[in-house]
Design an enzyme around this catalytic site. Structure first.
Site, short mmCIF file in Angstrom:
data_model
loop_
_atom_site.label_atom_id
_atom_site.label_comp_id
_atom_site.label_asym_id
_atom_site.label_seq_id
_atom_site.Cartn_x
_atom_site.Cartn_y
_atom_site.Cartn_z
N HIS A 127 0.83 -1.21 0.00
CA HIS A 127 0.00 0.00 0.00
C HIS A 127 0.86 1.25 0.00
CE1 HIS A 127 0.04 1.24 4.34
NE2 HIS A 127 0.09 -0.04 4.61
N ASP A 139 5.67 1.89 7.24
CA ASP A 139 4.28 1.45 6.95
C ASP A 139 3.63 2.38 5.94
OD1 ASP A 139 1.77 0.36 6.97
OD2 ASP A 139 1.23 1.13 8.95
N GLU A 172 -5.29 1.85 2.06
CA GLU A 172 -5.24 0.66 2.93
C GLU A 172 -5.55 1.09 4.36
OE1 GLU A 172 -3.70 -2.28 5.77
OE2 GLU A 172 -3.10 -0.20 5.56
N HIS A 298 2.27 3.91 12.99
CA HIS A 298 1.15 4.87 12.84
C HIS A 298 1.36 6.17 13.62
CE1 HIS A 298 -2.15 1.98 11.15
NE2 HIS A 298 -1.10 2.07 10.40
ZN LIG Z 1 0.42 -0.95 6.46
#
Ligand SMILES: [Zn+2]
Length: 334
Positions: A127, A139, A172, A298
């Protein structure tokens, strides 16, 4: 030791009918060549570019938004430079999910080799969006960087039996809307042409582990459909060739889930996020026991200096070997 047992248990409980690939994958010419060509330092240049993009667009690359769009532009340019024809596919977003900037669509990016049977497609995806709270360099910049490096060295016309398709999905972090829309956009016939889907989501965390998803778990959403165990075992075997022992785990509902729901064999590479590394895992893999795999998951600190280049190097080579294996294989997965 506990990890080795988990790996064995995964193999014996789910590997029936797939003995040819368990623990004895022999690298063909393409796998040998691709694994010697890919480089962590090459992948890292894409992470530097994504960090710069986030820095220039409010500190994130969330979709939809200008940071995401700049990420799209970067990926398209990199794929075109490697000789690929690149397609983008718009998908719609609900009012709430579209956010405050009024943009109600975003896009996925798809590129496929010109060579190989387009009726038998080996698909690998990552993603391209981040959360709004941070730049998303691990990420999932790490997955994007690995794919771009592999695509670049594979080239658009490699000597393959099956076509190879690279996917960069949006949203995503907002319910996997990009991958969901992608699968929904395909006819049943076109879904049936996808031999397997390999999802790459977080492969460079500072205290990362070596997890492989697919074939483990008691239901389809956790383990994937038949054939998934074979894909997972090839990936685990390729990680073993880099010197690390993978732990097999269940899917948790990322971009692979629309593929799994469509009965496409799937596997996933992911190094762990919020959970803490156990004593046993730290003994086997190194790193800090009792600490999160990725303390910046995150958050705003998921920046370039969050990247563990050793973890990235292992996964990059294992993914290159896995793509080359299935691209040249005559094996039927399901
Ligand atoms: Zn991810």
């Amino acid at each position: 030791m506990a990890i080795a047992l988990v790996l064995l248990a995964g193999c014996t409980s789910t590997g029936s009918g797939t003995p040819s690939t368990i623990g004895q994958v022999v690298d063909g010419q393409l796998a040998q060549r691709l694994k010697s060509d890919v480089s962590e330092s090459g992948a890292f240049t894409h992470l530097q570019a994504l960090q710069k993009i986030a820095d220039e667009h409010g500190g994130h690359r969330a979709a939809p938004g200008p940071g995401y769009q700049a990420s799209v532009d970067h990926v398209i340019a990199a794929l075109r430079a490697a000789g690929y024809d690149v397609g983008t596919a718009a998908y719609g977003l609900s009012q709430r999910e579209g956010g405050g900037d009024g943009q109600m669509t975003s896009q996925n990016i798809i590129a496929q080799t010109r060579t190989g049977d387009p009726g038998h497609v080996v698909m690998i995806g990552a993603h391209l969006d981040s959360v709004k709270k941070g730049p998303g360099i691990v990420d999932d910049g790490s997955g994007v960087a690995a794919l771009l490096n592999i695509a670049g060295h594979l080239g658009a016309s490699p000597p393959v039996r099956n076509a190879v398709r690279f996917a960069f999905f949006g949203s995503e972090e907002n319910g996997s809307q990009g991958s969901r829309s992608y699968i929904e956009s395909l006819s049943a016939e076109d879904r049936g042409k996808i031999m397997l889907y390999l999802n790459v989501d977080m492969v460079a965390s500072p205290n990362g582990g070596y997890f492989v998803q697919g074939g483990t778990g008691s239901n389809k959403s956790a383990a994937g459909p038949p054939g998934s165990a074979t894909v997972a075992h090839v990936l685990a075997d390729q990680l073993a060739k880099t010197g690390v022992t993978a732990q097999m785990i269940e899917f948790v509902g990322d971009d692979e889930s629309p593929f799994v729901a469509a009965n496409i064999p799937a596997a996933g590479a992911e190094n762990g996020d919020r959970r803490k590394k156990s004593e046993e895992q730290a003994q086997i893999w190194g790193g800090q026991a009792g600490q999160e795999f990725d303390p910046c998951y995150h958050t705003a600190c998921d920046r370039l200096d969050n990247v563990n280049r050793i973890v990235l190097d292992h996964y990059l080579h294992a993914l290159a070997g896995t793509v080359a294996y299935f691209a040249t294989s005559g094996e039927k997965l399901s």
